[in-house]
Design a protein around this motif. Structure first.
Motif, PDB file in Angstrom:
ATOM      1  N   TRP A  95      -5.965  -2.769  -2.276  1.00 54.67           N
ATOM      2  CA  TRP A  95      -5.832  -1.638  -3.198  1.00 54.67           C
ATOM      3  C   TRP A  95      -7.195  -1.169  -3.695  1.00 54.67           C
ATOM      4  CZ3 TRP A  95      -6.760  -0.959  -8.546  1.00 54.67           C
ATOM      5  CH2 TRP A  95      -6.196   0.194  -9.103  1.00 54.67           C
ATOM      6  N   LEU A  96      -8.055  -2.105  -4.080  1.00 53.08           N
ATOM      7  CA  LEU A  96      -9.386  -1.755  -4.570  1.00 53.08           C
ATOM      8  C   LEU A  96     -10.253  -1.138  -3.472  1.00 53.08           C
ATOM      9  CD1 LEU A  96     -10.095  -4.853  -6.847  1.00 53.08           C
ATOM     10  CD2 LEU A  96      -9.883  -2.479  -7.602  1.00 53.08           C
ATOM     11  N   LYS A  97     -10.078  -1.621  -2.229  1.00 56.96           N
ATOM     12  CA  LYS A  97     -10.857  -1.076  -1.105  1.00 56.96           C
ATOM     13  C   LYS A  97     -10.557   0.412  -0.923  1.00 56.96           C
ATOM     14  CE  LYS A  97     -13.501  -1.511   2.631  1.00 56.96           C
ATOM     15  NZ  LYS A  97     -13.627  -0.079   2.950  1.00 56.96           N
ATOM     16  N   VAL A  98      -9.279   0.763  -0.959  1.00 55.60           N
ATOM     17  CA  VAL A  98      -8.880   2.161  -0.786  1.00 55.60           C
ATOM     18  C   VAL A  98      -9.274   2.987  -2.009  1.00 55.60           C
ATOM     19  CG1 VAL A  98      -6.902   3.708  -0.532  1.00 55.60           C
ATOM     20  CG2 VAL A  98      -6.985   1.578   0.772  1.00 55.60           C
ATOM     21  N   ALA A  99      -9.043   2.431  -3.208  1.00 53.26           N
ATOM     22  CA  ALA A  99      -9.282   3.196  -4.435  1.00 53.26           C
ATOM     23  C   ALA A  99     -10.768   3.422  -4.710  1.00 53.26           C
ATOM     24  CB  ALA A  99      -8.634   2.478  -5.620  1.00 53.26           C
ATOM     25  N   LEU A 100     -11.593   2.408  -4.425  1.00 60.36           N
ATOM     26  CA  LEU A 100     -13.017   2.505  -4.734  1.00 60.36           C
ATOM     27  C   LEU A 100     -13.849   3.045  -3.578  1.00 60.36           C
ATOM     28  CD1 LEU A 100     -13.573  -0.852  -6.679  1.00 60.36           C
ATOM     29  CD2 LEU A 100     -13.549   1.453  -7.640  1.00 60.36           C
ATOM     30  N   GLN A 101     -13.329   2.913  -2.349  1.00 59.80           N
ATOM     31  CA  GLN A 101     -14.077   3.349  -1.160  1.00 59.80           C
ATOM     32  C   GLN A 101     -15.438   2.660  -1.084  1.00 59.80           C
ATOM     33  OE1 GLN A 101     -12.928   5.602   1.360  1.00 59.80           O
ATOM     34  NE2 GLN A 101     -11.010   5.116   0.323  1.00 59.80           N
ATOM     35  N   ARG A 102     -15.447   1.347  -1.288  1.00 59.59           N
ATOM     36  CA  ARG A 102     -16.677   0.558  -1.220  1.00 59.59           C
ATOM     37  C   ARG A 102     -16.613  -0.390  -0.026  1.00 59.59           C
ATOM     38  NH1 ARG A 102     -18.992   1.076  -6.470  1.00 59.59           N
ATOM     39  NH2 ARG A 102     -18.381   3.199  -7.085  1.00 59.59           N
ATOM     40  N   SER A 103     -17.711  -1.093   0.223  1.00 60.01           N
ATOM     41  CA  SER A 103     -17.761  -2.059   1.319  1.00 60.01           C
ATOM     42  C   SER A 103     -16.865  -3.250   0.999  1.00 60.01           C
ATOM     43  CB  SER A 103     -19.200  -2.535   1.534  1.00 60.01           C
ATOM     44  OG  SER A 103     -19.663  -3.240   0.389  1.00 60.01           O
ATOM     45  N   TRP A 104     -16.542  -4.031   2.032  1.00 55.38           N
ATOM     46  CA  TRP A 104     -15.696  -5.198   1.822  1.00 55.38           C
ATOM     47  C   TRP A 104     -16.344  -6.247   0.916  1.00 55.38           C
ATOM     48  CZ3 TRP A 104     -10.847  -5.814   1.716  1.00 55.38           C
ATOM     49  CH2 TRP A 104      -9.999  -5.084   2.565  1.00 55.38           C
ATOM     50  N   PRO A 105     -17.648  -6.562   1.074  1.00 62.23           N
ATOM     51  CA  PRO A 105     -18.261  -7.514   0.133  1.00 62.23           C
ATOM     52  C   PRO A 105     -18.160  -7.051  -1.316  1.00 62.23           C
ATOM     53  CG  PRO A 105     -19.654  -7.263   2.055  1.00 62.23           C
ATOM     54  CD  PRO A 105     -18.584  -6.227   2.171  1.00 62.23           C
ATOM     55  N   ASN A 106     -18.367  -5.753  -1.531  1.00 63.08           N
ATOM     56  CA  ASN A 106     -18.253  -5.195  -2.876  1.00 63.08           C
ATOM     57  C   ASN A 106     -16.815  -5.280  -3.381  1.00 63.08           C
ATOM     58  OD1 ASN A 106     -17.977  -2.943  -4.975  1.00 63.08           O
ATOM     59  ND2 ASN A 106     -20.190  -2.980  -4.638  1.00 63.08           N
ATOM     60  N   ARG A 127       0.828  -1.207   0.000  1.00 60.71           N
ATOM     61  CA  ARG A 127       0.000   0.000   0.000  1.00 60.71           C
ATOM     62  C   ARG A 127       0.862   1.258   0.000  1.00 60.71           C
ATOM     63  NH1 ARG A 127      -4.936   0.043   4.117  1.00 60.71           N
ATOM     64  NH2 ARG A 127      -5.179  -1.932   3.023  1.00 60.71           N
ATOM     65  N   ARG A 128       1.958   1.213   0.723  1.00 58.81           N
ATOM     66  CA  ARG A 128       2.865   2.355   0.761  1.00 58.81           C
ATOM     67  C   ARG A 128       3.495   2.601  -0.607  1.00 58.81           C
ATOM     68  NH1 ARG A 128       7.330   1.996   5.307  1.00 58.81           N
ATOM     69  NH2 ARG A 128       5.407   1.648   6.528  1.00 58.81           N
ATOM     70  N   MET A 129       3.797   1.522  -1.330  1.00 59.62           N
ATOM     71  CA  MET A 129       4.394   1.666  -2.661  1.00 59.62           C
ATOM     72  C   MET A 129       3.376   2.187  -3.674  1.00 59.62           C
ATOM     73  SD  MET A 129       7.547   1.179  -2.464  1.00 59.62           S
ATOM     74  CE  MET A 129       8.073   0.976  -4.176  1.00 59.62           C
ATOM     75  N   ALA A 130       2.103   1.841  -3.478  1.00 63.30           N
ATOM     76  CA  ALA A 130       1.065   2.403  -4.341  1.00 63.30           C
ATOM     77  C   ALA A 130       0.976   3.917  -4.131  1.00 63.30           C
ATOM     78  CB  ALA A 130      -0.273   1.735  -4.054  1.00 63.30           C
ATOM     79  N   GLN A 131       1.066   4.347  -2.892  1.00 66.86           N
ATOM     80  CA  GLN A 131       1.064   5.773  -2.586  1.00 66.86           C
ATOM     81  C   GLN A 131       2.335   6.439  -3.114  1.00 66.86           C
ATOM     82  OE1 GLN A 131      -1.438   7.601  -1.352  1.00 66.86           O
ATOM     83  NE2 GLN A 131      -0.130   9.372  -1.757  1.00 66.86           N
ATOM     84  N   TYR A 132       3.426   5.702  -3.104  1.00 66.05           N
ATOM     85  CA  TYR A 132       4.702   6.198  -3.641  1.00 66.05           C
ATOM     86  C   TYR A 132       4.549   6.567  -5.116  1.00 66.05           C
ATOM     87  CZ  TYR A 132       9.529   5.803  -5.398  1.00 66.05           C
ATOM     88  OH  TYR A 132      10.728   6.019  -6.016  1.00 66.05           O
ATOM     89  N   VAL A 133       3.803   5.763  -5.867  1.00 63.49           N
ATOM     90  CA  VAL A 133       3.548   6.064  -7.277  1.00 63.49           C
ATOM     91  C   VAL A 133       2.822   7.398  -7.400  1.00 63.49           C
ATOM     92  CG1 VAL A 133       2.287   5.349  -9.349  1.00 63.49           C
ATOM     93  CG2 VAL A 133       3.542   3.658  -8.012  1.00 63.49           C
TER      94      VAL A 133
END
Length: 222
Positions: free
Chosen positions: A185-196, A36-42
């Motif tokens: 990554w998708l949870k942070v990027a999409l800001q959706r629920s865990w099931p989604n 996650r830190r490396m994604a933010q690094y990008v």
């Protein structure tokens, strides 16, 4: 004059090659331990001037290609290079350049699918610029998976039950790691629920598997 330009080009290439030996394992470690830190690094690096981007690491697309190259090196050391049977597969697997390009593209399918899925879910217009940021992030996250999965397939092809079991175990662990990282990554990027988020992760992984399986089937059938 042309000779001096050639020498300078060789000098730059040699320096770049040597830095890969330092920065590739360092970047690989950072991605595995802190994805996650490396994604933010990008995110941070893409705001810098072009010459200053990824100055303390390897740029994500190059990192993914080097990961494929490292896995191919393991394959050569184990004398388990893949050979084609059909005309198309012989063309692809017949020389090192086309084989590495093919494998880089097949692993780049996952970053592309994830990026497209993200933009579609967020209803962002799909352009080269809008794709760049998520694609670069995904190249980082896919590279360890590419190394582990490719190396595991080498062990699966080795004779003996133990090597096959090791290969299967490594492939399963690498897929689990990749699935967890993708979900995060998708949870942070999409800001959706865990099931989604889980459904999005399954969709991305399954679509990537289907596309790569289809490519493999076409190669084997021709």
């Amino acid at each position: 004059m042309d000779f001096l330009k050639l020498l300078r080009s060789l000098e730059e290439f040699l320096y770049e090659l040597c830095t890969w030996f330092l920065f590739f394992p360092r970047t690989l470690y950072r991605v595995i331990v802190h994805p996650r830190r490396m994604a933010q690094y990008v995110n941070t690096e893409l705001t810098q001037k072009l010459d200053n981007q990824f100055d303390d690491a390897i740029s994500p697309p190059m990192f993914l290609m080097l990961a494929v190259l490292v896995a191919h090196g393991v394959e050569l050391l184990m004398h388990q290079q893949v050979t084609g049977t059909g005309q198309l597969s012989r063309t692809v697997f017949g020389n090192e350049e086309s084989l590495l390009l093919f494998r880089s593209i097949t692993f780049a399918v996952w970053p592309l699918i994830s990026s497209v899925h993200l933009l579609r879910r967020k209803k962002v217009a799909m352009t080269r610029e809008s794709l760049r940021r998520p694609f670069f992030m995904q190249c980082y996250l896919t590279a360890p998976f590419a190394v582990a999965l490719s190396t595991s397939m080498v062990f699966v092809r080795l004779p003996g039950t133990l090597s096959t079991r090791i290969g299967i175990a490594v492939s399963v662990l690498s897929l689990l790691w990749y699935a967890v990282v993708q979900a995060g990554w998708l949870k942070v990027a999409l800001q959706r629920s865990w099931p989604n988020t889980v459904l999005s992760t399954i969709w991305v992984l399954m679509l990537g598997i289907v596309i790569n399986s289809l490519i493999g089937w076409i190669l084997l059938a021709n």
